[in-house]
Write a protein that holds these residues in place. Structure first.
Motif, short mmCIF file in Angstrom:
data_model
loop_
_atom_site.label_atom_id
_atom_site.label_comp_id
_atom_site.label_asym_id
_atom_site.label_seq_id
_atom_site.Cartn_x
_atom_site.Cartn_y
_atom_site.Cartn_z
N PRO A 20 0.80 -1.23 0.00
CA PRO A 20 0.00 0.00 0.00
C PRO A 20 0.83 1.28 0.00
O PRO A 20 0.40 2.29 -0.54
CB PRO A 20 -0.84 -0.12 1.27
N VAL A 21 2.03 1.24 0.56
CA VAL A 21 2.87 2.43 0.60
C VAL A 21 3.27 2.84 -0.81
O VAL A 21 3.32 4.03 -1.14
CB VAL A 21 4.11 2.19 1.49
N ALA A 22 3.52 1.88 -1.67
CA ALA A 22 3.92 2.16 -3.05
C ALA A 22 2.75 2.60 -3.94
O ALA A 22 2.95 3.31 -4.91
CB ALA A 22 4.58 0.93 -3.66
N HIS A 23 1.55 2.19 -3.59
CA HIS A 23 0.41 2.41 -4.49
C HIS A 23 -0.57 3.49 -4.05
O HIS A 23 -1.43 3.89 -4.84
CB HIS A 23 -0.34 1.10 -4.70
N GLN A 27 -1.39 8.42 4.40
CA GLN A 27 -2.57 8.70 5.20
C GLN A 27 -2.12 9.32 6.52
O GLN A 27 -1.10 8.91 7.08
CB GLN A 27 -3.35 7.42 5.51
N ARG A 28 -2.87 10.28 7.00
CA ARG A 28 -2.55 10.88 8.30
C ARG A 28 -2.94 9.93 9.43
O ARG A 28 -4.01 9.34 9.40
CB ARG A 28 -3.29 12.19 8.49
N ARG A 29 -2.04 9.77 10.40
CA ARG A 29 -2.29 9.04 11.64
C ARG A 29 -2.52 7.54 11.49
O ARG A 29 -2.78 6.87 12.48
CB ARG A 29 -3.49 9.63 12.38
N VAL A 30 -2.51 6.98 10.29
CA VAL A 30 -2.78 5.55 10.13
C VAL A 30 -1.69 4.92 9.27
O VAL A 30 -1.39 5.39 8.17
CB VAL A 30 -4.16 5.32 9.48
N ASP A 31 -1.11 3.84 9.77
CA ASP A 31 -0.09 3.10 9.04
C ASP A 31 -0.79 2.17 8.04
O ASP A 31 -1.54 1.27 8.45
CB ASP A 31 0.76 2.29 10.02
N PRO A 32 -0.59 2.36 6.74
CA PRO A 32 -1.29 1.55 5.75
C PRO A 32 -0.90 0.07 5.78
O PRO A 32 -1.70 -0.79 5.41
CB PRO A 32 -0.91 2.19 4.41
N VAL A 33 0.29 -0.23 6.25
CA VAL A 33 0.72 -1.63 6.33
C VAL A 33 0.01 -2.32 7.50
O VAL A 33 -0.48 -3.44 7.36
CB VAL A 33 2.25 -1.74 6.46
N VAL A 37 -5.84 0.62 4.03
CA VAL A 37 -6.12 1.84 3.25
C VAL A 37 -7.63 2.07 3.27
O VAL A 37 -8.41 1.13 3.15
CB VAL A 37 -5.63 1.65 1.80
N HIS A 38 -8.05 3.32 3.41
CA HIS A 38 -9.49 3.59 3.45
C HIS A 38 -10.09 3.61 2.03
O HIS A 38 -9.38 3.80 1.03
CB HIS A 38 -9.83 4.84 4.25
N ALA A 39 -11.38 3.39 1.97
CA ALA A 39 -12.09 3.25 0.70
C ALA A 39 -11.94 4.46 -0.21
O ALA A 39 -11.92 4.32 -1.43
CB ALA A 39 -13.57 2.98 0.96
N GLY A 40 -11.81 5.64 0.38
CA GLY A 40 -11.66 6.85 -0.44
C GLY A 40 -10.42 6.81 -1.30
O GLY A 40 -10.44 7.24 -2.46
#
Length: 103
Positions: A20-23, A27-33, A37-40
């Motif tokens: 998710p970091v590459a794509h 995101q603020r305050r949330v680690d995507p790993v 990742v949120h739906a937006g």
């Protein structure tokens, strides 16, 4: 076929969520790993509405391929690597155990 679980859009989502970091943008305050990742962000990458993105994400979640985590007012999606590996093994076993078709 858009109604099938293996629809190209859903495969794209699974592929993007592998890294998710590459794509996706930061995101603020949330680690995507860790959280996903949120739906937006998925909707923006697909170029569709959030509702359309959530339809794909919800199906993948119901199949057990994604995990959904609710934080604050958003739901974050990440891959369930254990379940994905189980499904891959099931398909692999099923195809290897199949008898050859009569000619």
């Amino acid at each position: 076929m858009p109604g099938s679980p293996v629809h190209g859009t859903r495969l794209d989502i699974l592929e993007w969520l592998k890294d998710p970091v590459a794509h996706f943008p930061r995101q603020r305050r949330v680690d995507p790993v860790e959280h996903g990742v949120h739906a937006g962000l998925v909707a923006a990458k697909l170029g569709v509405s959030r509702r359309a993105a959530r339809t794909h994400l919800d199906l993948l979640t119901r199949l057990g391929l994604l995990r959904a985590t609710r934080l604050r007012r958003r739901t974050y999606y990440r891959r369930d690597e254990v379940r994905i590996a189980e499904v891959a093994r099931m398909f692999e076993k099923g195809w290897q155990a199949r008898a050859p078709l009569p000619e």
